[in-house]
Enzyme design. Structure first.
Site, PDB file in Angstrom:
ATOM      1  N   TYR A 307       0.820  -1.213   0.000  1.00 34.24           N
ATOM      2  CA  TYR A 307       0.000   0.000   0.000  1.00 34.24           C
ATOM      3  C   TYR A 307       0.853   1.262   0.000  1.00 34.24           C
ATOM      4  O   TYR A 307       0.452   2.285  -0.518  1.00 34.24           O
ATOM      5  CB  TYR A 307      -0.903   0.028   1.231  1.00 34.24           C
ATOM      6  CG  TYR A 307      -2.187  -0.734   1.080  1.00 34.24           C
ATOM      7  CD1 TYR A 307      -2.182  -2.115   0.892  1.00 34.24           C
ATOM      8  CD2 TYR A 307      -3.413  -0.086   1.143  1.00 34.24           C
ATOM      9  CE1 TYR A 307      -3.356  -2.815   0.773  1.00 34.24           C
ATOM     10  CE2 TYR A 307      -4.598  -0.788   1.021  1.00 34.24           C
ATOM     11  CZ  TYR A 307      -4.571  -2.148   0.837  1.00 34.24           C
ATOM     12  OH  TYR A 307      -5.740  -2.840   0.717  1.00 34.24           O
ATOM     13  N   LYS A 357       3.535 -15.365   2.346  1.00 31.70           N
ATOM     14  CA  LYS A 357       3.815 -16.081   1.096  1.00 31.70           C
ATOM     15  C   LYS A 357       5.324 -16.310   1.073  1.00 31.70           C
ATOM     16  O   LYS A 357       6.050 -15.839   0.177  1.00 31.70           O
ATOM     17  CB  LYS A 357       3.321 -15.255  -0.104  1.00 31.70           C
ATOM     18  CG  LYS A 357       3.333 -15.986  -1.421  1.00 31.70           C
ATOM     19  CD  LYS A 357       2.268 -17.083  -1.507  1.00 31.70           C
ATOM     20  CE  LYS A 357       2.420 -17.838  -2.821  1.00 31.70           C
ATOM     21  NZ  LYS A 357       1.564 -19.052  -2.881  1.00 31.70           N
ATOM     22  N   ASP A 413      -6.025  -7.190   4.044  1.00 27.44           N
ATOM     23  CA  ASP A 413      -7.180  -6.581   3.387  1.00 27.44           C
ATOM     24  C   ASP A 413      -8.063  -7.674   2.793  1.00 27.44           C
ATOM     25  O   ASP A 413      -9.279  -7.697   2.982  1.00 27.44           O
ATOM     26  CB  ASP A 413      -6.691  -5.637   2.280  1.00 27.44           C
ATOM     27  CG  ASP A 413      -7.842  -5.003   1.522  1.00 27.44           C
ATOM     28  OD1 ASP A 413      -8.798  -4.557   2.188  1.00 27.44           O
ATOM     29  OD2 ASP A 413      -7.789  -4.979   0.275  1.00 27.44           O
ATOM     30  N   ASP A 417     -11.902  -9.408   4.434  1.00 27.95           N
ATOM     31  CA  ASP A 417     -13.179  -9.450   3.704  1.00 27.95           C
ATOM     32  C   ASP A 417     -13.690 -10.883   3.648  1.00 27.95           C
ATOM     33  O   ASP A 417     -14.887 -11.150   3.813  1.00 27.95           O
ATOM     34  CB  ASP A 417     -13.012  -8.933   2.265  1.00 27.95           C
ATOM     35  CG  ASP A 417     -13.353  -7.454   2.138  1.00 27.95           C
ATOM     36  OD1 ASP A 417     -13.185  -6.734   3.144  1.00 27.95           O
ATOM     37  OD2 ASP A 417     -13.774  -7.026   1.035  1.00 27.95           O
TER      38      ASP A 417
HETATM   39  C1  LIG Z   1     -10.907   1.460   0.763  1.00 30.26           C
HETATM   40  C2  LIG Z   1      -9.629   0.675   0.814  1.00 30.26           C
HETATM   41  C3  LIG Z   1      -8.463   1.542   0.491  1.00 30.26           C
HETATM   42  C4  LIG Z   1      -9.466  -0.033   2.151  1.00 30.26           C
HETATM   43  C5  LIG Z   1      -8.161  -0.830   2.196  1.00 30.26           C
HETATM   44  O1  LIG Z   1      -7.824  -1.529   1.252  1.00 30.26           O
HETATM   45  O2  LIG Z   1      -7.476  -0.745   3.225  1.00 30.26           O
HETATM   46  C6  LIG Z   1     -10.585  -1.013   2.478  1.00 30.26           C
HETATM   47  O3  LIG Z   1     -10.730  -2.017   1.566  1.00 30.26           O
HETATM   48  C7  LIG Z   1     -10.318  -1.582   3.828  1.00 30.26           C
HETATM   49  O4  LIG Z   1     -10.159  -2.789   3.931  1.00 30.26           O
HETATM   50  O5  LIG Z   1     -10.286  -0.815   4.794  1.00 30.26           O
HETATM   51 MG   LIG Z   2     -10.672  -3.980   2.334  1.00 33.25          MG
END
Ligand SMILES: CC(C)[C@H](C(=O)O)[C@@H](O)C(=O)O
Ligand SMILES: [Mg+2]
Length: 523
Positions: A307, A357, A413, A417
């Site tokens: 990032y 990884k 990230d 999710d």
């Molecule tokens: C919106 C995006 C930049 C953010 C990230 O990738 O960190 C989101 O997906 C999260 O997980 O907080």
């Molecule tokens: Mg995210």
């Protein structure tokens, strides 16, 4: 404050040496001091006095040298109140300092005889002689001094006042898409907590993301950043949307606001708890037995890695393009997130899984080295490592094998999710970004522009982020728990669309917020 007991009478000018002889001043133990209370005025007083009894003395009580020991010995002997025609100033002040009620009243001193039953209302200054059926009036003590007495002395009083006075400042950044409507529900929950537990929260809103870009031309205006710096914690809704996706990168809601905010505030640790509420075991797309009772904490590194490494886009002479994202980590960045993961695990089920990884990436190999070294410092904590592809598979196959997952920014990230779906919906996953002075709390999901304003969104992830805010920024465990318990309760009856099940009541975003707030107040 009901003060009631037998009167013990003393004459004028009882000095502090009579109250507590100097030979006992080598101790400050109140119980020891109490044993010798009034010894040089009445040798057996300390044995005879009963809890609640009242000392009634003539003028100038407590004269002589200043010593807090004097009122302390009286208070701990069980005396509920001292009534005198007048007090030596220093004694008067010391009595308030340590929380011994005292009243000045000439008529009471003259009316009360030794052994009379006396009751005192310190607030109004009314003294009742129960034996004789008479009442007398004392000089009324100012309310703030009564509060000092009621608090048990000046030190307690100041401590209580500071607690009551503490005003917690929360910056509220609703952002884009469904951001404003879900944030509003978290505020309802936090306001209910403030009311229920007697806290003072001050909420100040500011623009962030696309909404800020539209209003002032930048996704993270200086006023917003200043507000964040001067707050105790930040609650954020969500940012982003197609509308702003094609802006120059530094002006997009993600790269122009959210990432800089995390970086500038030093929020290197992102905690994303994937917890399956009992009522939601059926809401997941996985079988209930796979997810029931699940409680995973994903600890995602948040201010390094892909990032934040150097990024480049180069137009090559042949008309094609070359793009670069760099994955960089330093020892310190890995150590601090790993430390946090182990400390968290120590308070949970004592297992840490490092996801990486390492069969391909140099950065992952080094993460392994550092984290494995640290694991040796925590012999009670089970430690294992897992390649990210395998971890993705294990998360849907046997998710309950995980307790704390620690991983880098990118993998975190993605896996968070994925973990959210185990809980039934992405709308359930809260998050806390901590590590700096000021924590930032936001749902793990995005701004879902297509649902904006429709009041369909599930606000629970944001509400639960509010609970994390209370826990991690304000150290308010029972208040955080109150929100979590309220959500657990409400889910038994009410559902937003994303987690709807037959037989339960479908509610919109606002109604869900209202039900949770009501439940907090009822709890
Ligand atoms: C919106 C995006 C930049 C953010 C990230 O990738 O960190 C989101 O997906 C999260 O997980 O907080
Ligand atoms: Mg995210």
């Amino acid at each position: 404050m009901g003060l009631k007991g037998k009167a013990w009478k003393f004459g004028a000018d009882i000095d502090t040496d009579a109250i507590i002889p100097a030979r006992y001043l080598n101790t400050s133990d109140p119980v020891e001091l109490a044993k010798h209370c009034m010894e040089d005025a009445d040798t057996s007083f300390a044995q005879k006095v009963q809890p609640g009894d009242v000392i009634v003395a003539d003028k100038n009580f407590g004269c002589g040298s200043s010593r807090e020991h004097a009122p302390i010995s009286i208070k701990y002997a069980g005396v509920s109140c001292v009534i005198a025609k007048s007090f030596a100033r220093i004694f008067y002040r010391n009595a308030f300092n340590i929380g011994l009620p005292i009243l000045e009243s000439t008529e009471a001193v003259e009316g009360i005889d030794e052994g009379n039953e006396v009751s005192v209302n310190a607030e109004t200054g009314t003294i009742t002689n129960v034996t004789k059926g008479e009442t007398y009036q004392a000089t009324v003590v100012p309310p703030f001094m009564q509060q000092i007495i009621a608090a048990g002395g000046l030190i307690n009083y100041v401590a209580e006042r500071m607690k009551v006075k503490k005003m917690y400042k929360i910056a509220v950044l609703p952002g884009d898409g469904i951001g404003p409507e879900i944030t509003e529900q978290a505020l309802k929950a936090l306001k209910a907590v403030a009311e229920h537990f007697g806290h003072e929260f001050q909420f100040t809103e500011a623009l962030v993301g696309g909404a800020a870009y539209d209003a002032v031309g930048h996704p993270l205006p200086k006023e917003t950043l200043d507000l964040c710096y001067s707050s105790d914690a930040i609650l954020l809704g969500a940012v982003g949307g197609d509308k702003w996706a094609d802006l120059p990168p530094e002006l997009t809601p993600e790269r122009g606001a959210l990432l800089p905010l995390r970086k500038l505030l030093g929020l290197y640790a992102n905690l994303r708890p994937a917890v399956v509420f009992p009522a939601l075991a059926n809401a997941s797309t996985l079988k209930p037995e796979v997810v029931e009772g699940l409680d995973i904490m994903v600890v995602r590194e948040l201010t390094g890695g892909l990032y934040f490494g150097e990024k480049k886009r180069e137009d090559l002479p042949d008309g094609t393009v070359r793009v670069t994202d760099t994955l960089v980590y330093t020892t310190e960045e890995i150590v601090r997130i790993a430390r946090l993961a182990f400390e968290l695990a120590a308070k949970r089920r004592k297992k840490v899984t490092l996801v990486d990884k390492a069969n391909v990436l140099e950065s992952s190999r080094y993460w392994r080295e550092v984290v494995a070294n640290m694991a040796a410092e925590y012999p009670d904590i089970e430690f294992n490592t897992m390649y990210v592809d395998n971890a993705a598979m294990q998360l849907v196959k046997m998710p309950k094998q995980f307790d704390v997952i620690v991983t880098d920014n990118m993998f975190g990230d993605i896996l968070s999710d994925q973990a959210s779906q185990l809980t039934g919906s992405l709308g359930m996953l809260a998050s806390a970004s901590i590590g700096g002075k000021i924590g930032l709390y936001e749902p793990s999901h995005g701004s879902a522009p297509k649902y904006a304003g429709l009041k369909r969104a599930n606000p629970i992830a944001t509400v639960m982020s509010g609970a994390m805010l209370l826990r991690y920024s304000f150290d308010m465990e029972k208040e955080a728990k109150a929100i979590e318990d309220a959500v657990t309760e409400v889910l038994k009856k009410y559902r937003t669309r994303d987690i709807m099940e037959e037989g339960l009541q479908l509610v919109n975003t606002d109604e869900m917020g209202d039900r949770i707030a009501e439940q907090i107040l009822a709890g």
